[in-house]
Design an enzyme around this catalytic site. Structure first.
Site: not given
Ligand SMILES: *Cc1c(COP(=O)(O)O)cnc(C)c1O
Length: 426
Positions: A20, A148, A249, A278
C-alpha cells in the site's frame, strides 16, 4: 535518523514496492538485518520489540529452534514438488493435524499459497456447490461492514465497501450484500437490534446468496473491531434456516490469537468452510488452507462429476507444510491459553488508562490483541519514529494504533510496548 543505511537501500527505495505504498513518494522503511525471539535488529544496530508479530504471523517469535529444524530437515529431502498427481508426507500430516484442531465437522483440506488465495478458493467452493445443486441463481455473497478478506479481486469484493478498495475498482467488482457490523462487543451488552440489518438482507435475498463470509469475533485490517459471539450464533442459525453456506475467515484470528484455538469456538459454532493462513506456519513462509465439511465436498460433486477448479503452482509446498506442522505442534505443546490470557490481562491493565486521553476514541482488547482507536488519523511516520526511539515496532494505520505480539513475549517486554503506546496517544 537513518544515517547508516546499507548500500542496497537507495536502490531498493527507487525500485521496490512496499505494501500500500507510493513508489514516487515512499514513506521511510527500516532495514532489518535479523530477528530473534521477539526482537528485530535493524541494519544500523538498533533493536526493537516486534509488537505486530509480522502482521499476526510470528506467534512463537523469530529464529525458533524447532521451526528452523523442521525446515532444515525437510530441505534435505525436497524443497518443492508439484502437487498435481504427486503427494507427500508434509501435506498429509499437516492436513491431519489441522482437521484435528479445527471446529467440528471439517473433513477436507485445500492448500493455498496465501490468505487472499484461500478466500478465492472458499468463494469458488461455495459457488461450485450451489451450481452443482442446481441453484445457479445463488451467485452473491453476504458479508458485514468493516471486514477485510484480502487484496485479490474476489476477496476485495467482500472487503468493507467504504474503507476497502471498492471505489478504485467499482466497475470490476461484483455487487455483494453488506450488513451493518454488530456494535455490541460482548454478549453482556447484546440486544436483538444488532441482527436487524443482517436478518433483513438474508431474508430478502437468500435465493441469490451462495454464502455468508465474515471474520469471527474480531474484524482485523478493516477496523480492528471486536463483536459479541451471539451475533455469530444467530448468523449460523440464519444460514441454516435459509440454506446459505457460512465461510469463516480465520486467517487473522486462527491459532489462539483471540484466546481460543479458533474464534468460532467462542460462539460454539462451526462454519461450513474455514480459511486459515497467517500464523499457520508460525510466520516462516506463506501458506494458507481452506477446510470444508463433508457436506460441502459432497455437494460440489453432487452431479456425480466435477472437480474443484483451482490448483496453484506452489500448492502444498513441502517446506511450508513441514514448518506449519512444527508450528502447530509447538503451539499445542506450549501453555498458549495461559500466555494469551496473561497478555490479555496485561493489555487491559496497561492500555485502559488511554481512555482518559481526550485524543482517544476507544480502547479494545481481545485475547492477545490490543487496540487504541484515536479520534483523528495517526501521523504514521512521526509516530513510528517515536515508537522506535522507545524500542518498539508497531505499524499504525488510519486512526488505529494496535499490537498483536508473539505469544512468547515476556511481561516486561510487553510493558515496554504498552508504555510506548501510551506515550504516543496520551
Ligand atoms: C491477511 C488477511 C487475509 C489475506 O491474507 P494474505 O496472506 O495477505 O493474502 C484475508 N483475510 C483476513 C481476515 C486477513 O487478516
Amino acid at each position: 535518523m537513518n544515517n547508516r543505511q546499507p548500500a542496497w537501500q537507495a536502490f531498493e527505495q527507487a525500485h521496490v514496492w512496499h505494501p500500500y505504498a507510493s513508489m514516487l513518494d515512499p514513506a521511510p522503511v527500516y532495514a532489518v538485518k535479523s530477528a530473534d525471539g521477539v526482537r528485530l535488529e535493524f541494519e544500523d544496530g538498533r533493536r526493537v520489540i516486534d509488537g505486530m508479530a509480522s502482521w499476526w504471523c510470528a506467534i512463537h517469535g523469530y529464529n525458533v529452534p524447532q521451526l528452523n529444524a523442521a525446515i532444515e530437515q525437510q530441505l534435505g529431502k525436497m524443497a518443492h514438488v508439484m502437487f498435481g498427481g504427486l503427494t507427500h508426507a508434509p501435506a498429509a500430516l499437516l492436513a491431519e493435524r489441522l482437521l484435528s484442531i479445527a471446529p467440528a465437522g471439517m473433513q477436507h483440506v485445500f492448500f493455498a499459497d496465501s490468505g487472499s488465495v484461500a478466500v478465492e478458493v472458499a468463494i469458488k467452493m461455495a459457488l461450485q456447490y450451489c451450481q452443482a445443486q442446481g441453484q445457479s441463481r445463488k451467485t452473491k455473497l453476504l458479508s458485514i461492514r468493516h471486514g477485510y478478506h484480502g487484496d485479490t479481486f474476489g476477496a476485495m469484493g467482500v472487503c468493507d465497501p467504504v474503507a476497502g478498495m471498492h471505489h478504485l475498482f467499482a466497475d470490476q467488482l461484483p455487487n455483494h450484500f453488506f450488513a451493518d457490523a454488530p456494535t455490541a462487543a460482548s454478549d453482556d451488552v447484546w440486544d436483538d437490534e444488532q441482527m436487524t440489518s443482517f436478518r433483513g438482507l438474508i431474508e430478502a435475498h437468500h435465493s441469490q446468496i451462495a454464502a455468508v463470509i465474515l471474520e469471527p469475533i474480531v474484524q482485523g485490517a478493516g477496523g480492528m473491531r471486536v463483536y459479541a459471539p451471539e451475533f455469530l450464533r444467530q448468523v449460523r442459525s440464519l444460514c441454516d434456516a435459509y440454506d446459505v453456506l457460512l465461510i469463516a475467515d480465520e486467517i487473522a484470528t486462527g491459532f489462539g490469537r483471540t484466546g481460543t484455538m479458533f474464534a468460532c469456538e467462542q460462539a460454539q459454532i462451526a462454519p461450513d468452510i474455514l480459511c486459515v493462513g497467517k500464523a499457520l506456519t508460525g510466520g516462516y513462509m506463506t501458506l494458507a488452507a481452506v477446510l470444508c465439511t463433508a457436506g460441502v465436498c459432497a455437494g460440489i460433486h453432487a452431479d456425480g462429476q466435477g472437480v474443484l477448479m483451482h490448483g496453484p503452482t506452489f500448492m502444498a509446498n513441502p517446506l511450508a507444510c513441514a514448518v506449519a506442522l512444527a508450528s502447530i505442534d509447538l503451539l499445542l505443546a506450549s501453555p498458549w491459553q495461559q500466555r494469551v490470557a496473561a497478555i490479555e490481562t496485561q493489555l487491559h491493565q496497561q492500555l485502559s488508562p488511554c481512555r482518559e486521553s481526550e485524543r482517544v476514541q476507544a480502547v479494545r482488547v481481545k485475547g492477545a490483541i490490543g487496540v487504541i482507536e484515536m479520534k483523528d488519523p495517526i501521523d504514521v511516520v512521526h509516530v513510528q519514529q517515536q515508537l522506535i526511539a522507545r524500542g518498539v515496532w508497531l505499524r499504525p494505520f488510519g486512526r488505529l494504533l494496535y499490537t498483536m505480539p508473539p505469544f512468547v513475549i515476556r511481561s516486561d517486554d510487553l510493558a515496554q510496548v504498552t508504555a510506548a503506546m501510551r506515550s504516543v496517544t496520551m
